[in-house]
Design a protein around this motif. Sequence first.
Motif, PDB file in Angstrom:
ATOM      1  N   ALA A 169       0.847  -1.193   0.000  1.00  0.00           N
ATOM      2  CA  ALA A 169       0.000   0.000   0.000  1.00  0.00           C
ATOM      3  C   ALA A 169       0.880   1.239   0.000  1.00  0.00           C
ATOM      4  O   ALA A 169       2.001   1.227   0.530  1.00  0.00           O
ATOM      5  N   LEU A 170       0.357   2.298  -0.582  1.00  0.00           N
ATOM      6  CA  LEU A 170       1.032   3.591  -0.587  1.00  0.00           C
ATOM      7  C   LEU A 170       0.147   4.617   0.096  1.00  0.00           C
ATOM      8  O   LEU A 170      -1.067   4.672  -0.148  1.00  0.00           O
ATOM      9  N   GLU A 171       0.745   5.434   0.936  1.00  0.00           N
ATOM     10  CA  GLU A 171       0.073   6.591   1.506  1.00  0.00           C
ATOM     11  C   GLU A 171       0.548   7.803   0.715  1.00  0.00           C
ATOM     12  O   GLU A 171       1.746   8.076   0.654  1.00  0.00           O
ATOM     13  N   ILE A 172      -0.396   8.486   0.084  1.00  0.00           N
ATOM     14  CA  ILE A 172      -0.045   9.536  -0.873  1.00  0.00           C
ATOM     15  C   ILE A 172      -0.762  10.838  -0.528  1.00  0.00           C
ATOM     16  O   ILE A 172      -1.722  10.857   0.241  1.00  0.00           O
ATOM     17  N   HIS A 184      -4.501  -2.689  -3.083  1.00  0.00           N
ATOM     18  CA  HIS A 184      -5.108  -3.604  -4.058  1.00  0.00           C
ATOM     19  C   HIS A 184      -6.630  -3.484  -4.104  1.00  0.00           C
ATOM     20  O   HIS A 184      -7.274  -4.088  -4.981  1.00  0.00           O
ATOM     21  N   THR A 185      -7.201  -2.715  -3.188  1.00  0.00           N
ATOM     22  CA  THR A 185      -8.660  -2.523  -3.228  1.00  0.00           C
ATOM     23  C   THR A 185      -9.056  -1.258  -3.972  1.00  0.00           C
ATOM     24  O   THR A 185     -10.233  -1.030  -4.215  1.00  0.00           O
ATOM     25  N   GLY A 186      -8.090  -0.416  -4.293  1.00  0.00           N
ATOM     26  CA  GLY A 186      -8.383   0.825  -5.003  1.00  0.00           C
ATOM     27  C   GLY A 186      -7.815   2.028  -4.265  1.00  0.00           C
ATOM     28  O   GLY A 186      -6.851   1.920  -3.505  1.00  0.00           O
ATOM     29  N   PRO A 240      -8.516  -5.460 -15.164  1.00  0.00           N
ATOM     30  CA  PRO A 240      -9.426  -6.278 -14.344  1.00  0.00           C
ATOM     31  C   PRO A 240      -8.802  -7.608 -13.942  1.00  0.00           C
ATOM     32  O   PRO A 240      -8.945  -8.045 -12.792  1.00  0.00           O
ATOM     33  N   GLU A 241      -8.107  -8.249 -14.877  1.00  0.00           N
ATOM     34  CA  GLU A 241      -7.502  -9.548 -14.573  1.00  0.00           C
ATOM     35  C   GLU A 241      -6.351  -9.448 -13.574  1.00  0.00           C
ATOM     36  O   GLU A 241      -5.919 -10.455 -12.993  1.00  0.00           O
ATOM     37  N   ASN A 242      -5.819  -8.221 -13.364  1.00  0.00           N
ATOM     38  CA  ASN A 242      -4.743  -8.032 -12.397  1.00  0.00           C
ATOM     39  C   ASN A 242      -5.228  -7.409 -11.093  1.00  0.00           C
ATOM     40  O   ASN A 242      -4.423  -7.032 -10.236  1.00  0.00           O
ATOM     41  N   GLY A 243      -6.562  -7.265 -10.977  1.00  0.00           N
ATOM     42  CA  GLY A 243      -7.134  -6.888  -9.691  1.00  0.00           C
ATOM     43  C   GLY A 243      -7.204  -5.408  -9.390  1.00  0.00           C
ATOM     44  O   GLY A 243      -7.469  -5.023  -8.262  1.00  0.00           O
ATOM     45  N   PHE A 244      -6.938  -4.546 -10.360  1.00  0.00           N
ATOM     46  CA  PHE A 244      -7.002  -3.096 -10.164  1.00  0.00           C
ATOM     47  C   PHE A 244      -6.238  -2.693  -8.900  1.00  0.00           C
ATOM     48  O   PHE A 244      -6.822  -2.467  -7.833  1.00  0.00           O
ATOM     49  N   ASP A 245      -4.926  -2.577  -9.046  1.00  0.00           N
ATOM     50  CA  ASP A 245      -4.046  -2.237  -7.908  1.00  0.00           C
ATOM     51  C   ASP A 245      -3.372  -0.889  -8.184  1.00  0.00           C
ATOM     52  O   ASP A 245      -2.302  -0.837  -8.787  1.00  0.00           O
ATOM     53  N   PRO A 246      -3.991   0.222  -7.762  1.00  0.00           N
ATOM     54  CA  PRO A 246      -3.397   1.525  -8.051  1.00  0.00           C
ATOM     55  C   PRO A 246      -2.065   1.761  -7.331  1.00  0.00           C
ATOM     56  O   PRO A 246      -1.266   2.584  -7.771  1.00  0.00           O
ATOM     57  N   ALA A 249       0.401   0.535  -9.703  1.00  0.00           N
ATOM     58  CA  ALA A 249       0.398   1.402 -10.883  1.00  0.00           C
ATOM     59  C   ALA A 249       1.151   2.701 -10.614  1.00  0.00           C
ATOM     60  O   ALA A 249       1.755   3.282 -11.524  1.00  0.00           O
ATOM     61  N   LEU A 250       1.108   3.184  -9.380  1.00  0.00           N
ATOM     62  CA  LEU A 250       1.809   4.420  -9.056  1.00  0.00           C
ATOM     63  C   LEU A 250       3.298   4.207  -8.828  1.00  0.00           C
ATOM     64  O   LEU A 250       4.080   5.153  -8.895  1.00  0.00           O
ATOM     65  N   VAL A 251       3.704   2.970  -8.544  1.00  0.00           N
ATOM     66  CA  VAL A 251       5.137   2.687  -8.433  1.00  0.00           C
ATOM     67  C   VAL A 251       5.764   2.913  -9.815  1.00  0.00           C
ATOM     68  O   VAL A 251       5.250   2.457 -10.832  1.00  0.00           O
ATOM     69  N   GLY A 252       6.843   3.636  -9.844  1.00  0.00           N
ATOM     70  CA  GLY A 252       7.489   3.951 -11.116  1.00  0.00           C
ATOM     71  C   GLY A 252       6.954   5.197 -11.785  1.00  0.00           C
ATOM     72  O   GLY A 252       7.382   5.534 -12.893  1.00  0.00           O
ATOM     73  N   SER A 253       6.040   5.922 -11.142  1.00  0.00           N
ATOM     74  CA  SER A 253       5.475   7.115 -11.769  1.00  0.00           C
ATOM     75  C   SER A 253       6.320   8.358 -11.514  1.00  0.00           C
ATOM     76  O   SER A 253       5.967   9.454 -11.945  1.00  0.00           O
ATOM     77  N   GLU A 254       7.433   8.217 -10.804  1.00  0.00           N
ATOM     78  CA  GLU A 254       8.461   9.245 -10.674  1.00  0.00           C
ATOM     79  C   GLU A 254       7.938  10.556 -10.086  1.00  0.00           C
ATOM     80  O   GLU A 254       8.407  11.644 -10.436  1.00  0.00           O
TER      81      GLU A 254
END
Length: 955
Positions: A169-172, A184-186, A240-246, A249-254
């Motif tokens: 999880a990320l706290e942003i 992983h829940t959004g 969807p097949e990867n479970g929508f894990d933001p 997705a944010l890892v590597g967004s620099e």
Amino acid sequence: MSTATRDLAGLTARLAELAPGLRVETGPEATGPYAYDASNYRVPPRAVAFPRSAEDVVAVLRACREAGVPVTARGGGTSMAGNAVGAGVVLDFSRYMNRILDIDPVARTARVEAGVVLDALRGATALHGLDFGPDPSSHSRCTLGGMIGNDACGNRSVRDGRTGGHVVALEIVTADGVRAVADHTGLRAAEQGDAEAVRRVARLDSEVRRLVEENLAPIRTELGRIPRQVSGYQLQHLLPENGFDPARALVGSEGTCAVVTAATVRLVATAQASTLLTLGYDDVVAAAEDVPQILRFAPSAVEGMDEAIVATMRARRGPDSVTGLPEGRAWLYVELEGDDQAEVNARAVELLEALKALGRLTGGRVVESPAERRSLWRVREDGAGLAARLVDGGESWPGWEDAAVAPDDLAAYLRGFRKLLDSHGLTGVLYGHFGAGCVHVRIDFDMTTDDGRQVMRRFLAEAAALVVEHGGTLSGEHGDGRARSELLEVMYSHRMIAAFAAFKRVFDPDGLLNPGVIVDPAPLDADLALRELPLLETTSGFPHDEDGFAGAVRRCVGVGRCRSHAGGVMCPSYRATGEENDSTRGRARMLQEMVRGETVTDGWRSSEVRDALDLCLSCKACSSDCPVGVDMATYKAEFLHQHYRGRLRPRSHYSLGWLPKSSALAGYAARPVNALLRGPLGKLLARLGGVTTRRRIPAFASRRELRKTLQAAKTTEPAKALLFVDSFTRAFRPQVAGAASRVLADAGIPCTPRDGLCCGLTWVSTGQLDTARTIMTRTVTALDNGDDRPIIVAEPSCAAALKRDVPELLGTAEAQRVADRVHTFTGALTDLAGQGWSPPPLPEDIVLQTHCHEYATFTGRRPADLLRRLGVREVDEAEGCCGLAGNFGFEAEHYDTSIAVAGLALEPRLDGRPVVADGFSCATQIDHLAGDRGIRALHLAELLDPAADQPGETT
């Protein structure tokens, strides 16, 4: 007041209103070091903020959004792609937001703030038998926030993959200043009681989901094709097949979509058994050919490098700094791990035999020695720095240091890549994570001329096409940054590029988060730091740098090894304060700014540069520990010389800088002088001389005592060497000269004492270089008289000055001849002692404080090695500077820092065991710290003195 100044004042005022107590720094002395990271780029920020909490980050983002000012998040500042520089406000998370919030050994997770250094996390988790898998070579100073920003990997990525695979999880904080959690829940608001925050984050979550639905085809076909595909955004984790894990997705967004303030990460079990193979090859292509076979043996690491890095390491740190490599011009390190050592060893033997059968090896061996393993891994970890300034003096630069292909295609890619280099007349130094198909290369780009920059642009465009042709990625772990974002259109379709832009727009509609990176990229040749700089007239010659002082300070390429809190000796002041400006890198960047003359406009007279150098202890450790050989002590001496030319100096420059002269006079009346200095008048004189009154001034020895000692030291045997009686030994501890003479004679090296000469060190450290040259010239003339006998110096700092400072400052053949003859006391016993010599009985357990100058200058001749060879079972060496450092710790304004540095490694070891410290400064600091407990440091000569009644005892 200019508009820019007025706007900045308004911004800082608003920040003070929103976040009382938030530390915000402006001005060149603060922003200069933050204009750079480890890349080719320079972007001076308007301000640097040092948040202590997520609420501070919220305040910065809200104030900057109101003012339309960009924000760049920064961890350790080790980015090689230009991800950590920006023109607005830079957020430095490493200074205060560096807490490990929780470790759950059962769930195998840790929750950490963004500024936590990887090694700090690993040290804490090791207590539970756990580790964080990804391990970049910058593990001693990179932060978890930076690793998340780049999706960093590391040497063991064959086993552990990328950072994203370990993020729970990320706290942003969003661009509009809302705290949220991504997992992983959004996406959800961090404060569920804040209805407006809940609504805004829910809308953000919804818009991201809609974006993915509209771009399913390009996401599925273009992203996640190879293990190291870091370039662009990792939108495949939202499928969807990867479970929508933001979070993933944010890892590597620099830092372009949100600012990460904390993260929950998965931990892995520490391997119970491991071994290391070193494999030699004719070239890196041959090494790459064997990678597919190696991967069948499930290694944890497969690292490669070429001969240039090894040659540079040996030239800089001595031939013994790299041991355990077989013959070859390129090498692979292969690490195997498991639960059973016998099984791991058997697998290593099997792998070695399989590779021999393939016929490409020039040699291979299993490295059994832990010391050899540490030495070899250090070579690989210092690769970026070592490749930046090679043994032949050539410079190389990042820019295309991070491409990756599938491991099976690595050899073919490297063949094409080397042809591409040749076609542009460029040379590259290759190293990297061969087992993951990720190649780091530093290239001798010429970024100082228009023609050179055009060559670089053409090369990078063709390199992008080449890696895409091989199914690869522009970035395998460093991120796209300013170096490669412009080239993403070569790698991705227009539809994918549009999806990336839409993704950023959802999170950052105003484009204020790290602009110019990934989306709407800046040209890759904009904001380049390197340019033609003026040649400055200096007193020092800087013989190792083609462009003199400008070339010398340009050595710093920002890899940030000086920001480590353990390992090696540099940088003691940074370790004490934790401030970027007090690191070797921070100081070098300020000197680069001075040479540029843009933000620092008053050159040698700059008070900002003077202040940046103020806490440099001139320990010289950076000249050895820094992979590119930055020598801040020499740069500081030159700066002080120029800064105070024709002006009044600080009082301590006179009282301490001229100590060899005043101490020689004091020796004629030592008893009354010592009595005077112990009384009230002594304190007054100390204050007048800029000397702290919180230390006792060491007692001067009388000339009579010195003469008696030297007379007794004379030997009837033919002298094989000169014993150089330095100013400190002569003035404060002549007994060391007597002990040294007896030990050397006992070791078969009878000496003739040589008194009355000085190395000039105190004038160098206070920047009085004209006087230093005069004194050095006199000394060289006296010593270069046809006598080629070794010169043995009991005081390590004076030995280092004769060895290095004298030839570099004088630049004469005579000075070099003298330097070539110089040995420390340790070096003389190591290299010149008779075969049958053995010392008196020694203690089993010794605390050792090695002088920093000896550590830096005589790299292969360390007291710890000698003591172990002489039979000392346990040598507990204090890792770091004693903190006194010549004049530094005696200066009133530096006393607190001096004591803080001593507290890092030395003071905790002063527990009653015998202490050896050859340096007069070190011994003086030890006496100050523990003298009241009866602990006195012995010079190694006193420990080994055959005439001593109780060798090794403290009294």
